[in-house]
Structures are given as C-alpha cells and as structure tokens.
Design a protein around this motif. Structure first.
Motif, short mmCIF file in Angstrom:
data_model
loop_
_atom_site.label_atom_id
_atom_site.label_comp_id
_atom_site.label_asym_id
_atom_site.label_seq_id
_atom_site.Cartn_x
_atom_site.Cartn_y
_atom_site.Cartn_z
N THR A 110 0.85 -1.19 0.00
CA THR A 110 0.00 0.00 0.00
C THR A 110 0.89 1.23 0.00
N VAL A 111 0.69 2.09 -1.00
CA VAL A 111 1.45 3.34 -1.08
C VAL A 111 0.72 4.37 -0.21
N LEU A 112 1.46 4.93 0.76
CA LEU A 112 0.87 5.94 1.65
C LEU A 112 1.23 7.35 1.19
N SER A 113 2.42 7.51 0.60
CA SER A 113 2.88 8.78 0.03
C SER A 113 4.07 8.47 -0.88
N ASN A 114 4.72 9.49 -1.40
CA ASN A 114 5.89 9.27 -2.28
C ASN A 114 7.01 8.50 -1.59
N THR A 115 7.12 8.63 -0.28
CA THR A 115 8.23 7.98 0.43
C THR A 115 7.76 7.04 1.53
N GLU A 116 6.45 6.82 1.65
CA GLU A 116 5.94 5.96 2.71
C GLU A 116 5.09 4.83 2.14
N TYR A 117 5.31 3.63 2.70
CA TYR A 117 4.60 2.44 2.25
C TYR A 117 4.17 1.61 3.45
N ARG A 118 3.17 0.77 3.22
CA ARG A 118 2.83 -0.27 4.19
C ARG A 118 2.98 -1.60 3.47
N LEU A 119 3.71 -2.51 4.09
CA LEU A 119 3.94 -3.85 3.56
C LEU A 119 3.39 -4.84 4.58
N ASP A 120 2.39 -5.63 4.19
CA ASP A 120 1.81 -6.65 5.07
C ASP A 120 2.23 -8.02 4.57
N PHE A 121 3.03 -8.72 5.39
CA PHE A 121 3.52 -10.05 5.06
C PHE A 121 2.55 -11.07 5.65
N GLN A 122 1.91 -11.86 4.78
CA GLN A 122 0.83 -12.73 5.20
C GLN A 122 1.28 -14.18 5.28
#
Length: 163
Positions: free
Chosen positions: A127-139
């Motif tokens: 999930t892209v939160l901004s140009n420099t921020e992301y969320r990565l969910d490892f399932q």
C-alpha cells in the motif's frame, strides 16, 4: 571562558542530535521472521525492470545489520504490476506460481546471516501511503532454503518511510 564552554557544549549536543535524527527511519514495524522479531534499520524502494512487457516493477528491501555478518537480516522482493492499473503498485502480490494475467506476482528472498531463502507461498500486500511511505503486510510467507528444504515463515507488517 564559561561562555565559551557553554557555547561549545551546545554546539556538540546540537550536532549529535541532528546527525542521529537524519540517520533514523520513521516507521512502525511488527515483523516476525523464523519466530523472531525482525526490526529493520534500513528500508528502500526503487523502480525495477519488469518481467513482462507492459508491466511496471518495484524493488523493496528491508535490512538489518551488515551484509556478510551473522547478525545480518534482509527481506528483499520485487513486485510486477500492469501499467494499465490505476491503483498500481497497490495490491496483493503472490509469491509462487500462478496464472499470468490473473494474479499480481512477487519474487524475493529472505537472508539471515549467510543463509538465503526463496520466498514462496502466500502474499505481500503493498500500500502506497505517500511518495516515500509504504505499508507492507507479510501474510505468513513461506521462505524455503533451496539447498536443504528448510522452511521459515515471515508475517507481520512494516509501515513508514522508505528511502
């Protein structure tokens, strides 16, 4: 003389605080790899070469420690997505074999010390939160050692800055 010492101490403290703040990432993480908490000290994302024509790709890397040492850990993966997607690179990416055109693919590895594992099975949600921020969910991703078949699991999330 007292004023000089006060100014000198203030400059040293300001410089020390300034350099440590610029070296740290702003993030929240709860990743469990092989049953142990993995808190990355470096997180990067970059454009990559896509595996298929008409696709885009990005490389993600979460690392801790110095490569080549026993304390080194890294989760590295590449996601491929259709350039026609208005939400890309947001999506759930599957590690492993699937049907081309029906699923978003990811390829990657997990490294602990000198042992490298291939990521297979399950997904990572990007999930892209901004140009420099992301969320990565490892399932609950399976990481398999290709030399002996040993398997570890990676689960949890990383949310925050990526250089």
């Amino acid at each position: 003389m007292k004023k000089f010492l006060l100014v000198l101490v203030s400059v040293i403290l300001f410089t020390a605080c300034e350099s440590s703040d610029s070296d740290s990432l702003d993030f929240d993480s709860n990743i469990i790899a092989d049953g142990v908490e993995f808190i990355p000290t470096n997180a990067t994302v970059s454009n990559a070469t896509a595996s298929m024509p008409g696709d885009g790709a990005m490389d993600f890397s979460l690392t801790k420690g110095t490569a080549g040492t026993s304390s080194y850990q890294a989760i590295n993966f590449k996601v491929n997505f259709p350039l026609t997607s208005s939400s890309a690179p947001n999506g759930s990416y599957e590690f492993g074999i699937g049907v081309i055109g029906e699923v978003l693919f990811a390829q990657g590895s997990y490294v602990k010390g000198a042992t490298a594992y291939s990521l297979a099975g399950s997904t990572v949600q990007v999930t892209v939160l901004s140009n420099t921020e992301y969320r990565l969910d490892f399932q609950n991703i399976q990481a398999v050692n290709p030399l002996n078949g040993d398997m570890v699991f990676i689960s949890g999330y990383y949310e925050g800055e990526m250089n």
